[in-house]
Design a protein around this motif. Structure first.
Motif, mmCIF file in Angstrom:
data_model
loop_
_atom_site.group_PDB
_atom_site.id
_atom_site.type_symbol
_atom_site.label_atom_id
_atom_site.label_comp_id
_atom_site.label_asym_id
_atom_site.label_seq_id
_atom_site.Cartn_x
_atom_site.Cartn_y
_atom_site.Cartn_z
ATOM 1 N N HIS A 343 1.457 0.096 0.754
ATOM 2 C CA HIS A 343 1.502 -0.478 2.103
ATOM 3 C C HIS A 343 1.991 -1.916 2.027
ATOM 4 C CE1 HIS A 343 -1.587 2.718 2.226
ATOM 5 N NE2 HIS A 343 -1.101 2.964 3.430
ATOM 6 N N ASN A 344 2.626 -2.366 3.117
ATOM 7 C CA ASN A 344 3.055 -3.767 3.203
ATOM 8 C C ASN A 344 1.953 -4.599 3.845
ATOM 9 O OD1 ASN A 344 3.157 -3.094 5.915
ATOM 10 N ND2 ASN A 344 5.392 -3.045 6.029
ATOM 11 N N ALA A 345 2.258 -5.874 4.126
ATOM 12 C CA ALA A 345 1.246 -6.777 4.671
ATOM 13 C C ALA A 345 0.764 -6.330 6.044
ATOM 14 C CB ALA A 345 1.801 -8.202 4.754
ATOM 15 N N GLN A 346 1.619 -5.610 6.774
ATOM 16 C CA GLN A 346 1.226 -5.142 8.106
ATOM 17 C C GLN A 346 0.501 -3.801 8.069
ATOM 18 O OE1 GLN A 346 4.445 -6.317 7.478
ATOM 19 N NE2 GLN A 346 3.771 -8.318 8.240
ATOM 20 N N GLN A 348 1.770 -0.978 6.980
ATOM 21 C CA GLN A 348 2.690 0.143 7.117
ATOM 22 C C GLN A 348 2.988 0.743 5.744
ATOM 23 O OE1 GLN A 348 5.960 -1.861 8.984
ATOM 24 N NE2 GLN A 348 5.156 -1.569 11.051
#
Length: 594
Positions: A343-346, A348
């Protein structure tokens, strides 16, 4: 879009502003001086007119036209002023520079009209009579409220223009000097403003190229100095953070590269982002060639492809096993895989991380363990069953028959001996394994000839019974790091096997030779040989190529396994070359230190 430098934005604009201000002040100054000069000249003409107005009024009252013209000419010459006496109807009565009879009516002249109204209106106008520009001022000639005519005074503007021209030249030179000084000041100010910004620009460009050690000189106005300090602080923080990131990246890269487990990262489109060397080796792929390719094209294994798809779809970590023949050797291997989404920082999902463990050895060890337990159970069960059966037979009455009783007791003794041999081999194997693991087996640099001679002597009775000859080829000077008792046991086991599987009249050759870095001990026979599919397994516990023949010959199935572990205890290994019907050659490889 091309942008101009700040210097060329500031400098021309400052020059233009300075020039515009100078032009405005010059125009205002010239206008003010011109107006002042005109007003002064007008006041002067008015005063002159009042000085001669009384005399001219007397000539008009006395109607002395000749005297009036003479007075007008003389007064005009003395004062350098043109005098014109005009009747109330606009007729010119006298003029200091022109014949009145030739002059037109002046009733429509603005200064005349103003004088008739009791006002004074200085007028600048080109004189058609004198063909030059003049200033006119007219006053009414009156006494006690009685007006007799109009006296007009006029002077050429050439004098005023000459005086103003001198003033204008001085003003222009002054403006040029001021403009030059302003240009120098503007250049200095623009450079003082733009130079720190240029230095900051160069510093930021060096920052962009990765030079985080540079520092911008703090100078100029407070705003510029604050900006320089902020950039220096940003550079220091970036340097520290980049160093931290680079260090962490290096550590992660080292961990990633040194992991025994295979690691694959894929994006949400199932394209391979990266794979470590272990993963590439496990899957038999080239990391550089498969990077950016779909897992469907890079790895031809449907089980792994489905596992990657499920790992991307599943919100929780996923585990599973699959088999493959992707290795360079083409053999079937077993893998244990663990997958989790990235996952990324958001928050997602950006891909998935797949960790692959090669559990082939573990599965094979489990298979060997199962076979070992089954084989031990079988090998122990056979003599125990025989002992139990014949013991029951004796107890059921066979003891009363001496011949049968003796035969049954011999069988019981034989099976007990076989059981004892199995237990002894198991204990010997266990001791060798345990000693090798704990490095308790003492090795000494000794000649191998004595050990081989002792082993041959131990096997000679059995060889003679089978009518098999044993020959030895070994130089006296061949020495190696050995444990004599264990090496003799290994040689005895190899000779025992060779004697069992060689026909009568065969010759078994024992050869010891020195090779670079190792000593080789070969046991060669002309027996039945070993099939290719059995060669890899003959060193496993209780494995027999021909179970019926082995059982008939009374072997325990542990001899070659003991040889393998004795070789490992000497930090070496054992190899075999064999062809069915042509015999076998077993070779002990013993490392030799310089």
């Amino acid at each position: 879009m091309q942008h101009r430098r700040l210097f060329w934005l500031l400098y021309p604009s400052q020059l233009l502003i300075t020039l515009a201000v100078l032009l405005a002040f010059t125009w205002i100054g010239i206008s003010a001086i011109h107006t002042f000069q005109v007003n002064e000249k007008a006041n002067d003409l008015e005063e002159r007119a009042h000085l001669v107005a009384g005399s001219i009024y007397q000539y008009l009252v006395s109607d002395d036209r000749a005297g009036l013209e003479l007075f007008t000419r003389v007064a005009g010459q003395r004062s350098g002023t043109r005098l014109t006496v005009i009747a109330l109807d606009g007729k010119v009565l006298a003029d200091s520079e022109e014949d009145p009879a030739r002059m037109e009516n002046h009733q429509d002249r603005p200064e005349v009209i103003a004088a008739q109204a009791g006002k004074i209106l200085p007028t600048l106008r080109f004189s058609q009579t004198l063909q030059q520009k003049l200033m006119y001022v007219a006053i009414a000639l009156q006494h006690d409220g009685h007006t007799k005519g109009i006296l007009r005074m006029a002077v050429p503007l050439a004098g005023i223009d000459q005086e103003l021209a001198v003033v204008y030249r001085k003003m222009i030179w002054g403006c040029l000097l001021v403009l030059l000084a302003a240009a120098l000041v503007a250049w200095f100010v623009a450079r003082r403003i733009s130079r720190p910004l240029e230095q900051m620009k160069l510093g930021v460009e060096r920052l962009a190229m990765g030079d985080f050690g540079m520092r911008i000189r703090v100078e100029g106005a407070e705003e510029m100095a604050s900006l320089a300090r902020a950039l220096n602080e940003m550079s220091a923080q970036l340097d520290s953070r980049i160093q931290t990131i680079v260090g962490q990246h290096s550590q992660l890269k080292a961990v990633f590269a040194s992991m025994v487990e295979g690691v694959i990262t894929v994006d949400i489109e199932e394209r391979i982002m990266d794979v470590n060397q272990s993963g590439a080796k496990l899957l038999n792929i080239d990391p550089e060639k498969v990077r950016g390719k779909s897992i469907l094209l890079a790895v031809r294994n449907t089980h792994l492809q489905n596992f990657v798809k499920n790992a991307l779809a599943c919100s929780t970590p996923l585990e599973g096993e699959f088999s493959s023949r992707l290795g360079a050797d083409g053999q079937e291997k077993y893998f244990y895989a663990h997958g989790a989404r990235l996952h990324n920082a958001q928050g997602q999902t950006t891909g998935a991380l797949i960790v692959i463990n090669d559990v082939t050895k573990l599965r094979r060890l489990e298979s060997i363990r199962r076979d070992f337990v089954a084989n031990v159970s079988h090998e122990l069960k056979t003599p125990i069953t025989s002992i139990e059966g014949f013991s029951e037979t004796l107890l059921d009455g066979a003891l009363d028959e001496p011949e049968d009783a003796r035969r049954f007791v011999e069988i019981i003794n034989k099976q007990a001996s076989r059981l004892h041999a199995i237990v002894e081999d198991l204990l010997a194997l266990s001791r060798v394994e345990q000693g090798a693991k704990q490095e308790e087996i003492a090795l000494h640099k000794l000649p191998v000839l004595d050990v081989l001679q002792s082993a041959i002597q131990s096997c000679n009775p059995k060889a003679s019974a089978e009518e098999v000859a044993v020959s030895l080829v070994c130089e006296q000077g061949i020495v190696a790091e050995i444990n004599p008792a264990l090496l003799e046991q290994a040689a005895i086991n190899l000779l025992d096997n060779a004697i069992k599987y060689s026909g009568k009249g065969s010759v078994i050759r024992v050869v010891a030779e020195k090779q670079p870095g190792e000593v080789l001990i070969r046991v060669c026979d002309n027996g039945v040989g070993i099939a290719k599919q059995d060669v890899e397994r003959i060193f496993e516990r209780f494995y027999r190529v021909d179970k019926a023949r082995s059982a008939k010959m009374g072997g325990t199935g542990l001899g070659l396994s003991i040889v393998k572990h004795i070789a490992a205890a000497h930090h070496g290994h054992v190899s075999v070359e064999s062809s069915p019907g042509k015999g076998s050659t077993f070779t002990l490889h013993l490392p030799m230190k310089d």
